[in-house]
Design an enzyme around this catalytic site. Structure first.
Site, PDB file in Angstrom:
ATOM      1  N   ASP A  85       0.821  -1.214   0.000  1.00  0.00           N
ATOM      2  CA  ASP A  85       0.000   0.000   0.000  1.00  0.00           C
ATOM      3  C   ASP A  85       0.854   1.264   0.000  1.00  0.00           C
ATOM      4  OD1 ASP A  85      -2.878  -0.454  -0.245  1.00  0.00           O
ATOM      5  OD2 ASP A  85      -2.621  -1.756   1.479  1.00  0.00           O
ATOM      6  N   HIS A 118      -5.499   2.413   3.897  1.00  0.00           N
ATOM      7  CA  HIS A 118      -5.101   1.007   4.077  1.00  0.00           C
ATOM      8  C   HIS A 118      -3.848   0.937   4.947  1.00  0.00           C
ATOM      9  CE1 HIS A 118      -7.268  -0.080   0.041  1.00  0.00           C
ATOM     10  NE2 HIS A 118      -8.079   0.369   0.967  1.00  0.00           N
ATOM     11  N   TYR A 122      -2.850  -0.889   8.945  1.00  0.00           N
ATOM     12  CA  TYR A 122      -1.760  -1.789   9.380  1.00  0.00           C
ATOM     13  C   TYR A 122      -1.084  -1.252  10.638  1.00  0.00           C
ATOM     14  CZ  TYR A 122      -2.725  -3.071   4.583  1.00  0.00           C
ATOM     15  OH  TYR A 122      -3.372  -3.401   3.428  1.00  0.00           O
ATOM     16  N   GLU A 182      -2.467  -5.060  -7.168  1.00  0.00           N
ATOM     17  CA  GLU A 182      -3.799  -4.910  -6.566  1.00  0.00           C
ATOM     18  C   GLU A 182      -4.687  -6.134  -6.786  1.00  0.00           C
ATOM     19  OE1 GLU A 182      -4.881  -0.614  -6.128  1.00  0.00           O
ATOM     20  OE2 GLU A 182      -4.577  -0.666  -8.292  1.00  0.00           O
ATOM     21  N   GLU A 216      -9.764  -2.638  -3.256  1.00  0.00           N
ATOM     22  CA  GLU A 216      -8.809  -3.096  -4.276  1.00  0.00           C
ATOM     23  C   GLU A 216      -9.541  -3.579  -5.532  1.00  0.00           C
ATOM     24  OE1 GLU A 216      -5.989  -2.069  -3.920  1.00  0.00           O
ATOM     25  OE2 GLU A 216      -5.559  -2.059  -1.784  1.00  0.00           O
TER      26      GLU A 216
HETATM   27 ZN    ZN Z   1      -5.377  -0.249  -4.406  1.00  0.00          ZN
HETATM   28 ZN    ZN Z   2      -4.642  -0.679  -0.939  1.00  0.00          ZN
END
Ligand code: ZN
Ligand code: ZN
Length: 342
Positions: A85, A118, A122, A182, A216
């Protein structure tokens, strides 16, 4: 390749090519060349979500109870996703500068924002589950793990080539790399987290992963549309040699993802690696079809149908109650979206 001007008083609002074209730089959604981009824009906006709204308390108590190998795989996979990402945020930013179509640039802006979100998930997940020192280590895995590094360099090289010498040719190759990042490189991760979710473990993390998969899927649709339109706008790229490049690149991607799955998912209860090998070929076929190309692999099918974004109904029925999370109120447009099963 020339960058899109901030505005060009001599050009129309509607562009004539996706790159190296003419457009005023002004966005009017009712005057765009590719009308499907307005629908995509609304779907992306409707899918908006924020990681920190998903409480991590149940995952926090689940995590120490997981077998050690499952915990290690969890950390390795988050380490991979953080790199994917991060790369993606930069790549989408690079692409934006050269898109000579205001609607495409607008959609790319939303996609870039989603990649940042995204990445936030994490950091958020790790900060809830492991110490700060360990979190920092996990974000360094990609530098030291040879299998991880190899597959990331495979994409990075195509992105970097476009960054260093942007041309329709390097753009073409970078778009193929994007379809891999992706559309293929998340799938061992999806298998891992949804397998945990089937076992009612780490449901908050899996919920985030499900939202990421939903995003995605839309990004794949966007980049596949760019790919097809590029070949229309630049027929000189629509040649046998480039088609061969796509199939070879996809095949190498499938090998990387299979090798990665064998490395991180081996011994994880509930995952059948043979099944995954076929499944990832099935996914590669889907990506090729999305790009308007015939499938590459015969005799494969959707052997792991449980790898798909959770529906909002399912989330509301089970997860939301369990977490006492705020009901989601953003999604309005995603129900009419046909691309979720791509
Ligand atoms: Zn993406
Ligand atoms: Zn992503």
């Amino acid at each position: 390749m020339k960058k899109q001007e901030i505005f060009n008083i001599f050009a129309q609002n509607k562009s004539n090519r996706i790159i190296e074209g003419e457009s005023s730089g002004i966005l009017n959604w009712d005057d765009i060349r590719l009308p499907q981009m307005y629908k995509l824009y609304r779907v992306l906006i409707g899918n908006h979500w924020i990681p920190s709204e998903i409480p991590m308390n149940v995952d926090k108590s689940d995590f120490p109870m997981l077998p050690t190998n499952t915990q290690n795989t969890f950390k390795r996979i988050i380490g991979l996703l953080a790199v994917l990402d991060s790369m993606q945020t930069m790549f989408v930013g690079d692409v934006r500068e050269y898109l000579t179509d205001s609607s495409l640039e607008a959609v790319a802006a939303i996609i870039g924002q989603q990649e940042v979100i995204h990445n936030q998930s994490y950091s958020y997940v790790l900060s809830s589950l492991v110490s700060y020192t360990e979190q920092l280590e996990i974000f360094e895995y990609w530098k030291n793990d040879p299998i991880l590094l190899k597959r990331n360099l495979f994409i990075r090289d195509a992105y970097q080539a476009f960054r260093e010498s942007p041309s329709p040719e390097t753009f073409f190759k970078a778009l193929v790399a994007d379809m891999v990042l992706e559309g293929i490189f998340f799938y061992a991760a999806f298998a891992f987290f949804y397998n945990l979710a089937r076992d009612q473990k780490m449901l908050a993390t899996s919920q985030m992963i499900s939202y990421i998969q939903r995003d995605e899927n839309q990004h794949c649709y966007f980049f596949a549309e760019l790919y097809k339109q590029l070949l229309i706008d630049f027929p000189q790229l629509n040649i046998e040699q480039n088609k061969t490049f796509v199939y070879n690149f996809m095949d190498e991607a499938v090998r990387h993802e299979t090798e990665w799955a064998e490395y991180v998912l081996d011994g994880i209860e509930g995952i059948d690696l043979d099944e995954f090998r076929g499944y990832i070929r099935h996914i590669a076929n889907n990506r090729l079809r999305l790009m308007g190309l015939p499938a590459a692999y015969e005799g494969v099918s959707n052997s792991m149908p449980w790898i798909r974004p959770f529906s909002d109904e399912a989330l509301n029925d089970t997860l939301t109650d369990q977490f006492e999370a705020k009901p989601r109120t953003y999604t309005k447009a995603s129900q009419d979206n046909d691309w979720d099963d791509l």
